[in-house]
Scaffold this motif. Structure first.
Motif, PDB file in Angstrom:
ATOM      1  N   TRP A 177     118.566  12.341 -24.288  1.00  0.00           N
ATOM      2  CA  TRP A 177     117.440  12.043 -25.155  1.00  0.00           C
ATOM      3  C   TRP A 177     116.763  10.747 -24.709  1.00  0.00           C
ATOM      4  CZ3 TRP A 177     115.253  15.246 -28.503  1.00  0.00           C
ATOM      5  CH2 TRP A 177     116.018  16.257 -29.090  1.00  0.00           C
ATOM      6  N   GLY A 178     115.411  10.734 -24.742  1.00  0.00           N
ATOM      7  CA  GLY A 178     114.664   9.518 -24.466  1.00  0.00           C
ATOM      8  C   GLY A 178     114.028   8.950 -25.712  1.00  0.00           C
ATOM      9  N   SER A 179     113.673   9.822 -26.643  1.00  0.00           N
ATOM     10  CA  SER A 179     113.088   9.454 -27.928  1.00  0.00           C
ATOM     11  C   SER A 179     113.279  10.651 -28.851  1.00  0.00           C
ATOM     12  CB  SER A 179     111.602   9.112 -27.765  1.00  0.00           C
ATOM     13  OG  SER A 179     110.832  10.288 -27.587  1.00  0.00           O
ATOM     14  N   PRO A 180     112.938  10.546 -30.129  1.00  0.00           N
ATOM     15  CA  PRO A 180     113.081  11.710 -31.007  1.00  0.00           C
ATOM     16  C   PRO A 180     112.268  12.922 -30.564  1.00  0.00           C
ATOM     17  CG  PRO A 180     112.914   9.726 -32.325  1.00  0.00           C
ATOM     18  CD  PRO A 180     112.657   9.314 -30.910  1.00  0.00           C
ATOM     19  N   ALA A 181     111.265  12.723 -29.712  1.00  0.00           N
ATOM     20  CA  ALA A 181     110.444  13.847 -29.248  1.00  0.00           C
ATOM     21  C   ALA A 181     110.631  14.160 -27.769  1.00  0.00           C
ATOM     22  CB  ALA A 181     108.961  13.559 -29.507  1.00  0.00           C
ATOM     23  N   GLU A 182     111.309  13.285 -27.017  1.00  0.00           N
ATOM     24  CA  GLU A 182     111.357  13.435 -25.563  1.00  0.00           C
ATOM     25  C   GLU A 182     112.795  13.427 -25.050  1.00  0.00           C
ATOM     26  OE1 GLU A 182     107.571  10.845 -24.151  1.00  0.00           O
ATOM     27  OE2 GLU A 182     108.976   9.877 -25.550  1.00  0.00           O
ATOM     28  N   SER A 191     117.099  16.980  -8.700  1.00  0.00           N
ATOM     29  CA  SER A 191     115.849  17.123  -9.449  1.00  0.00           C
ATOM     30  C   SER A 191     115.998  16.556 -10.855  1.00  0.00           C
ATOM     31  CB  SER A 191     115.453  18.601  -9.534  1.00  0.00           C
ATOM     32  OG  SER A 191     116.419  19.336 -10.276  1.00  0.00           O
ATOM     33  N   LEU A 192     114.891  16.054 -11.400  1.00  0.00           N
ATOM     34  CA  LEU A 192     114.816  15.572 -12.767  1.00  0.00           C
ATOM     35  C   LEU A 192     113.552  16.117 -13.414  1.00  0.00           C
ATOM     36  CD1 LEU A 192     115.815  11.807 -12.306  1.00  0.00           C
ATOM     37  CD2 LEU A 192     117.193  13.558 -13.430  1.00  0.00           C
ATOM     38  N   GLN A 193     113.619  16.350 -14.725  1.00  0.00           N
ATOM     39  CA  GLN A 193     112.465  16.834 -15.476  1.00  0.00           C
ATOM     40  C   GLN A 193     112.343  16.026 -16.769  1.00  0.00           C
ATOM     41  OE1 GLN A 193     115.174  19.130 -14.910  1.00  0.00           O
ATOM     42  NE2 GLN A 193     114.405  19.585 -12.863  1.00  0.00           N
ATOM     43  N   TRP A 194     111.110  15.788 -17.189  1.00  0.00           N
ATOM     44  CA  TRP A 194     110.849  15.080 -18.442  1.00  0.00           C
ATOM     45  C   TRP A 194     110.138  16.039 -19.397  1.00  0.00           C
ATOM     46  CZ3 TRP A 194     112.573  10.533 -20.236  1.00  0.00           C
ATOM     47  CH2 TRP A 194     111.960   9.984 -21.369  1.00  0.00           C
ATOM     48  N   TRP A 195     110.665  16.137 -20.623  1.00  0.00           N
ATOM     49  CA  TRP A 195     110.170  17.090 -21.606  1.00  0.00           C
ATOM     50  C   TRP A 195     109.654  16.351 -22.828  1.00  0.00           C
ATOM     51  CZ3 TRP A 195     110.907  22.327 -20.232  1.00  0.00           C
ATOM     52  CH2 TRP A 195     111.745  22.531 -19.134  1.00  0.00           C
ATOM     53  N   ASP A 196     108.587  16.890 -23.421  1.00  0.00           N
ATOM     54  CA  ASP A 196     108.001  16.329 -24.628  1.00  0.00           C
ATOM     55  C   ASP A 196     107.794  17.481 -25.606  1.00  0.00           C
ATOM     56  OD1 ASP A 196     106.424  15.207 -26.650  1.00  0.00           O
ATOM     57  OD2 ASP A 196     105.378  13.881 -25.265  1.00  0.00           O
ATOM     58  N   GLN A 197     108.513  17.455 -26.734  1.00  0.00           N
ATOM     59  CA  GLN A 197     108.422  18.557 -27.692  1.00  0.00           C
ATOM     60  C   GLN A 197     107.023  18.710 -28.293  1.00  0.00           C
ATOM     61  OE1 GLN A 197     111.975  19.185 -30.325  1.00  0.00           O
ATOM     62  NE2 GLN A 197     112.523  17.126 -29.637  1.00  0.00           N
ATOM     63  N   ARG A 198     106.224  17.665 -28.194  1.00  0.00           N
ATOM     64  CA  ARG A 198     104.848  17.741 -28.690  1.00  0.00           C
ATOM     65  C   ARG A 198     103.949  18.494 -27.720  1.00  0.00           C
ATOM     66  NH1 ARG A 198     105.038  11.333 -29.368  1.00  0.00           N
ATOM     67  NH2 ARG A 198     105.856  11.760 -27.269  1.00  0.00           N
ATOM     68  N   LYS A 199     104.483  18.788 -26.516  1.00  0.00           N
ATOM     69  CA  LYS A 199     103.726  19.509 -25.496  1.00  0.00           C
ATOM     70  C   LYS A 199     104.583  20.678 -25.007  1.00  0.00           C
ATOM     71  CE  LYS A 199     101.469  15.218 -24.083  1.00  0.00           C
ATOM     72  NZ  LYS A 199     101.246  14.247 -22.970  1.00  0.00           N
ATOM     73  N   PRO A 200     104.668  21.742 -25.769  1.00  0.00           N
ATOM     74  CA  PRO A 200     105.556  22.860 -25.426  1.00  0.00           C
ATOM     75  C   PRO A 200     105.064  23.625 -24.206  1.00  0.00           C
ATOM     76  CG  PRO A 200     104.209  23.419 -27.324  1.00  0.00           C
ATOM     77  CD  PRO A 200     103.932  21.972 -27.031  1.00  0.00           C
ATOM     78  N   GLY A 201     105.973  24.431 -23.661  1.00  0.00           N
ATOM     79  CA  GLY A 201     105.607  25.294 -22.547  1.00  0.00           C
ATOM     80  C   GLY A 201     106.291  24.951 -21.251  1.00  0.00           C
ATOM     81  N   GLY A 202     106.857  23.751 -21.129  1.00  0.00           N
ATOM     82  CA  GLY A 202     107.527  23.363 -19.902  1.00  0.00           C
ATOM     83  C   GLY A 202     107.609  21.853 -19.795  1.00  0.00           C
ATOM     84  N   ALA A 203     108.235  21.406 -18.718  1.00  0.00           N
ATOM     85  CA  ALA A 203     108.374  19.970 -18.491  1.00  0.00           C
ATOM     86  C   ALA A 203     106.998  19.344 -18.275  1.00  0.00           C
ATOM     87  CB  ALA A 203     109.266  19.721 -17.284  1.00  0.00           C
ATOM     88  N   VAL A 204     106.810  18.135 -18.794  1.00  0.00           N
ATOM     89  CA  VAL A 204     105.523  17.449 -18.632  1.00  0.00           C
ATOM     90  C   VAL A 204     105.489  16.650 -17.331  1.00  0.00           C
ATOM     91  CG1 VAL A 204     105.070  17.339 -21.099  1.00  0.00           C
ATOM     92  CG2 VAL A 204     106.319  15.469 -20.002  1.00  0.00           C
ATOM     93  N   SER A 205     106.657  16.392 -16.742  1.00  0.00           N
ATOM     94  CA  SER A 205     106.711  15.710 -15.452  1.00  0.00           C
ATOM     95  C   SER A 205     107.977  16.153 -14.736  1.00  0.00           C
ATOM     96  CB  SER A 205     106.714  14.189 -15.635  1.00  0.00           C
ATOM     97  OG  SER A 205     106.626  13.532 -14.383  1.00  0.00           O
ATOM     98  N   GLN A 206     107.904  16.298 -13.408  1.00  0.00           N
ATOM     99  CA  GLN A 206     109.049  16.750 -12.638  1.00  0.00           C
ATOM    100  C   GLN A 206     109.209  15.911 -11.378  1.00  0.00           C
ATOM    101  OE1 GLN A 206     109.816  21.030 -12.346  1.00  0.00           O
ATOM    102  NE2 GLN A 206     107.899  21.408 -13.414  1.00  0.00           N
ATOM    103  N   PHE A 207     110.456  15.745 -10.983  1.00  0.00           N
ATOM    104  CA  PHE A 207     110.765  15.009  -9.761  1.00  0.00           C
ATOM    105  C   PHE A 207     111.689  15.852  -8.906  1.00  0.00           C
ATOM    106  CE2 PHE A 207     113.945  12.338  -7.588  1.00  0.00           C
ATOM    107  CZ  PHE A 207     113.121  11.775  -6.643  1.00  0.00           C
TER     108      PHE A 207
END
Length: 355
Positions: A177-182, A191-207
């Motif tokens: 967890w990064g925050s209550p939404a992320e 590989s790493l992925q960053w997810w934001d529950q306020r932006k559904p559909g997939g990771a918002v950033s990928q490495f």
């Protein structure tokens, strides 16, 4: 692994066990007078698994069993948190079930109740990692089957929903967890992925770990995110690798150790697995007067070759312990960051007290 001894050696107390110790976690204290830890055990003779609560004494440390819960299969991931002054433990298993164990709010040494999700509901195979939201009642689960789930924790049941399913095209081996939404996930190929529950559909950033120079067969085993620097993910994984991913510069990893560590990182000739990584709130930076938001804060790692060490950007590893067997997991006591509990592959638990 390139290391230098710690200038002041910690006190190390080892407690042999009759079973394998798969994971260790400090329990958030219900009172200031007592300390407890949750330990995941596997008994190869009886093929049985359990989570047990131990009280931790001081001067010198003692380890006393208090209560236990029998797991339906071997524990694959263990985390502890609290909500409304009530400690609880979440455990994922190799049979894909999830279990949340509540401690008695008046006596954290006693496991009072359990709620669970049976196997094959959240994941098709083992749960790779669970993570609990700090101070909240939400659990994140990921698996190599490419599924990501969020589980709401209630007193009498668990409510779950699927966040993402890669249909096996991507496997996830770590989450934080990064925050209550992320939150962040990690997997194969560093590989790493960053997810934001306020932006559904997939990771918002990928490495993607292209920095590994064709050696992308490794994986991320552990992720940590510092509460004051939520834009940076710290990751540990295969080939002795420890690196940071700053979301402000998403394709420029900061290599701290292992593969590709030529640019100010620490080369790791043994190329062992880094099983866990955590920011170290006890460690003092070598350059306290020159800390910027881009500098990676000191972190602790444990490895397959038995090293427990503190790593800092641009510095040599500071060795805290060197064991003749793998250190599978560790946890830093949040209330007393000088204290660290570790699980050793050879059926033993170690408690370190740093000066």
């Amino acid at each position: 692994m390139a290391i230098t001894p710690h200038s002041e050696s910690p006190q190390i107390h080892r407690f042999p066990q009759s079973k394998y110790v798969d994971a260790v976690r400090w329990l958030p204290p219900a009172t200031a007078l007592h300390r407890y830890a949750a330990l995941a055990f596997f008994d190869s003779d009886s093929d049985s698994s359990s989570v047990e609560i131990y009280s931790i004494g001081s001067n010198p440390p003692t380890l006393i069993p208090q209560s236990s819960w029998v797991s339906p299969s071997r524990v694959s991931s263990l985390k502890a948190s609290h909500s409304q002054h009530r400690p609880f433990v979440a455990t994922g298993t190799f049979s894909s079930s999830l279990h949340v164990l509540f401690c008695d709010p008046m006596d954290a040494s006693s496991l009072e109740s359990e709620v669970s999700v049976p196997g094959k509901v959240l994941h098709e195979g083992p749960i790779s990692c669970v993570d609990l939201m700090d101070g909240g009642l939400e659990c994140l689960t990921v698996g190599e089957d490419g599924k990501i789930n969020l589980v709401g924790i209630g007193v009498s049941n668990l409510n779950h929903r699927r966040v993402f399913d890669s249909s096996g095209l991507v496997s996830y081996t770590a989450a934080k967890w990064g925050s209550p939404a992320e939150f962040a996930t990690g997997g194969y190929g560093f590989s790493l992925q960053w997810w934001d529950q306020r932006k559904p559909g997939g990771a918002v950033s990928q490495f993607k770990g292209d920095w590994a120079k064709r050696r992308t067969s490794g994986m991320v085993h552990s992720i940590d995110i510092h509460p004051s620097r939520k834009h940076t993910c710290l990751a540990g994984g295969s080939l002795g690798s420890v690196f940071a991913w700053d979301l402000r510069w998403p394709q420029q990893p900061i290599i701290l150790s292992g593969v590709g560590a030529g640019d100010g990182g620490v080369h790791s000739p043994s190329e062992s697995e880094v099983w866990e990584v955590q920011y170290d709130r006890h460690a003092k930076s070598m350059n306290m007067g020159n800390i910027s938001s881009s500098k990676i804060l000191p972190a602790m790692i444990c490895s397959e070759d038995g090293i427990l060490a503190v790593i800092e950007q641009g510095e040599e590893l500071l060795e805290l312990a060197a064991e003749p067997c793998a250190i599978n997991s560790f946890d830093i006591d949040r209330q007393n960051p000088s204290d660290v509990i570790c699980s050793l592959e050879w059926e033993s638990i170690a408690i370190l007290t740093r000066p």
